[in-house]
Design an enzyme around this catalytic site. Structure first.
Site, PDB file in Angstrom:
ATOM      1  N   ASP A  56       0.839  -1.206   0.000  1.00  0.00           N
ATOM      2  CA  ASP A  56       0.000   0.000   0.000  1.00  0.00           C
ATOM      3  C   ASP A  56       0.876   1.259   0.000  1.00  0.00           C
ATOM      4  O   ASP A  56       0.376   2.376  -0.067  1.00  0.00           O
ATOM      5  CB  ASP A  56      -1.026  -0.003   1.142  1.00  0.00           C
ATOM      6  CG  ASP A  56      -0.402  -0.140   2.517  1.00  0.00           C
ATOM      7  OD1 ASP A  56       0.843  -0.177   2.613  1.00  0.00           O
ATOM      8  OD2 ASP A  56      -1.156  -0.209   3.509  1.00  0.00           O
ATOM      9  N   SER A  57       2.213   1.061   0.013  1.00  0.00           N
ATOM     10  CA  SER A  57       3.127   2.188  -0.228  1.00  0.00           C
ATOM     11  C   SER A  57       2.847   2.806  -1.594  1.00  0.00           C
ATOM     12  O   SER A  57       3.300   3.920  -1.881  1.00  0.00           O
ATOM     13  CB  SER A  57       4.591   1.721  -0.150  1.00  0.00           C
ATOM     14  OG  SER A  57       4.796   0.589  -0.970  1.00  0.00           O
ATOM     15  N   LYS A 124      -1.029  -9.499   3.209  1.00  0.00           N
ATOM     16  CA  LYS A 124      -0.274  -8.978   4.368  1.00  0.00           C
ATOM     17  C   LYS A 124      -1.193  -8.093   5.218  1.00  0.00           C
ATOM     18  O   LYS A 124      -1.953  -7.283   4.679  1.00  0.00           O
ATOM     19  CB  LYS A 124       0.958  -8.191   3.895  1.00  0.00           C
ATOM     20  CG  LYS A 124       1.781  -7.617   5.058  1.00  0.00           C
ATOM     21  CD  LYS A 124       3.193  -7.291   4.655  1.00  0.00           C
ATOM     22  CE  LYS A 124       3.369  -5.970   3.949  1.00  0.00           C
ATOM     23  NZ  LYS A 124       2.940  -4.784   4.718  1.00  0.00           N
ATOM     24  N   GLU A 126      -1.197  -5.596   8.767  1.00  0.00           N
ATOM     25  CA  GLU A 126      -0.403  -4.905   9.798  1.00  0.00           C
ATOM     26  C   GLU A 126      -0.999  -5.152  11.184  1.00  0.00           C
ATOM     27  O   GLU A 126      -2.217  -5.014  11.372  1.00  0.00           O
ATOM     28  CB  GLU A 126      -0.379  -3.395   9.520  1.00  0.00           C
ATOM     29  CG  GLU A 126       0.429  -3.036   8.287  1.00  0.00           C
ATOM     30  CD  GLU A 126       0.607  -1.531   8.111  1.00  0.00           C
ATOM     31  OE1 GLU A 126       0.322  -0.749   9.052  1.00  0.00           O
ATOM     32  OE2 GLU A 126       1.026  -1.134   7.012  1.00  0.00           O
ATOM     33  N   GLU A 191       9.310  -4.025  10.403  1.00  0.00           N
ATOM     34  CA  GLU A 191       9.691  -2.723   9.847  1.00  0.00           C
ATOM     35  C   GLU A 191      10.255  -1.806  10.929  1.00  0.00           C
ATOM     36  O   GLU A 191       9.625  -1.617  11.987  1.00  0.00           O
ATOM     37  CB  GLU A 191       8.460  -2.062   9.185  1.00  0.00           C
ATOM     38  CG  GLU A 191       8.781  -0.685   8.593  1.00  0.00           C
ATOM     39  CD  GLU A 191       7.745  -0.159   7.623  1.00  0.00           C
ATOM     40  OE1 GLU A 191       6.761  -0.867   7.336  1.00  0.00           O
ATOM     41  OE2 GLU A 191       7.933   0.978   7.144  1.00  0.00           O
TER      42      GLU A 191
HETATM   43  O1  KIV Z   1       3.539  -1.099   1.623  1.00  0.00           O
HETATM   44  C1  KIV Z   1       4.723  -1.441   1.647  1.00  0.00           C
HETATM   45  O2  KIV Z   1       5.502  -1.168   0.739  1.00  0.00           O
HETATM   46  C2  KIV Z   1       5.186  -2.203   2.796  1.00  0.00           C
HETATM   47  C3  KIV Z   1       6.660  -2.327   2.974  1.00  0.00           C
HETATM   48  C4  KIV Z   1       7.159  -1.074   3.577  1.00  0.00           C
HETATM   49  C5  KIV Z   1       7.045  -3.520   3.759  1.00  0.00           C
HETATM   50  O3  KIV Z   1       4.408  -2.673   3.586  1.00  0.00           O
END
Ligand code: KIV
Length: 273
Positions: A56-57, A124, A126, A191
């Site tokens: 989600d980056s 994934k 969090e 992280e």
């Molecule tokens: O969204 C992302 O790119 C991430 C990485 C920073 C691990 O979760």
């Protein structure tokens, strides 16, 4: 710069979660980068990057937002399709974005979108959402945990700072990591935590631990692709490194990253806490 004499990507078998677990057992470092589109996906796959994360980056590096909060499940699905269509070997996982897993039912519905429409192999999440993770795992959804700095909590945290420096918080991260493993996660992203803490967790857990700003002793490394290509919009985080410096091409920069992760050269102390 040719670093690996591997066969062309189409001839290589697609990696599974079992291959990643076997890499940890064999002491082989796992290379991971974020990817958001087909062209970069093809380059990363050609070089032999083991895992691609449709993170989600993308809210920050593709959309120009100040955090990952605005990213929607539909947007992630779109980018997942772009990435998975262009790869042959890499294992692909994607973030469940902000509030898309607020209940186990929502998590199931949105994981289905990522896997059925986006074609990814793992989702994934969090934080320590044990009931949600158990539910996903029960229905056959492979889950990657994410502890340490949690970017989706930025509005509670206030800043993107290192986590787990204080003993109480470090103990909480260790115990959460163990609980997540017991709940059935197959991978863990750590992280922005001190290298010593990440080392302890990597040794404690049987599943592979992928670090970002977590030191060299994790079982693998991940970076945001645009940061390591030196084209991030903001300031590059201290733990990242511009692999374009001295590289002849994007493919060469990715190959240098791959080589430095596999040989334990990256991250050095300069890129660790
Ligand atoms: O969204 C992302 O790119 C991430 C990485 C920073 C691990 O979760």
């Amino acid at each position: 710069m040719t670093l690996y004499n591997s066969p062309p990507a189409p001839l290589r078998k697609a990696l599974s979660i079992l291959d990643l677990a076997a890499m940890k057992q064999a002491g082989e470092k796992i290379s991971c980068l974020t990817a958001y589109d087909a062209s970069f996906s093809a380059v990363l796959d050609k070089v032999g990057i083991d895992v691609m994360l449709v993170g989600d980056s993308l809210g920050m590096v593709i959309q120009g937002a100040i955090s990952t909060i605005p990213v929607t499940i539909e947007q992630i699905v779109y980018h997942c399709r772009c990435v998975t269509q262009a790869k042959h070997r890499a294992f692909v996982m994607a973030d469940l974005p902000f509030l898309s897993y607020a209940t186990p039912t929502m998590a199931i519905e949105n994981a289905a979108k990522l896997m059925q429409l986006g074609g990814v192999q793992m989702v994934k999440i969090e934080g320590s959402h044990l009931e949600t993770i158990r539910t996903l795992v029960k229905y056959g959804v492979p889950v990657c945990g994410h502890l340490g700095l949690l970017p989706q909590c930025i509005n509670q945290l206030g800043s993107y700072q290192v986590r787990g420096r204080e003993p109480l918080e470090a103990d909480k991260i260790i115990s959460d990591a163990q609980k997540l493993e017991q709940a059935g996660i197959g991978l863990l992203v750590l992280e922005c935590v001190p290298a010593s803490l990440a080392k302890k967790i990597s040794l404690l857990l049987k599943i592979p631990v992928i670090g970002i700003g977590a030191g060299v002793d994790c079982d693998g490394q991940v970076l945001v692709l645009y940061d390591m290509l030196g084209i991030s919009l903001g300031k590059r985080p201290r733990f990242s490194k511009n692999f374009m410096q001295g590289a002849e091409s994007i493919e060469d920069a990715v190959a240098r990253y791959q080589h430095q992760v596999k040989t334990g050269v990256f991250p050095s102390e300069e890129h660790s806490y």
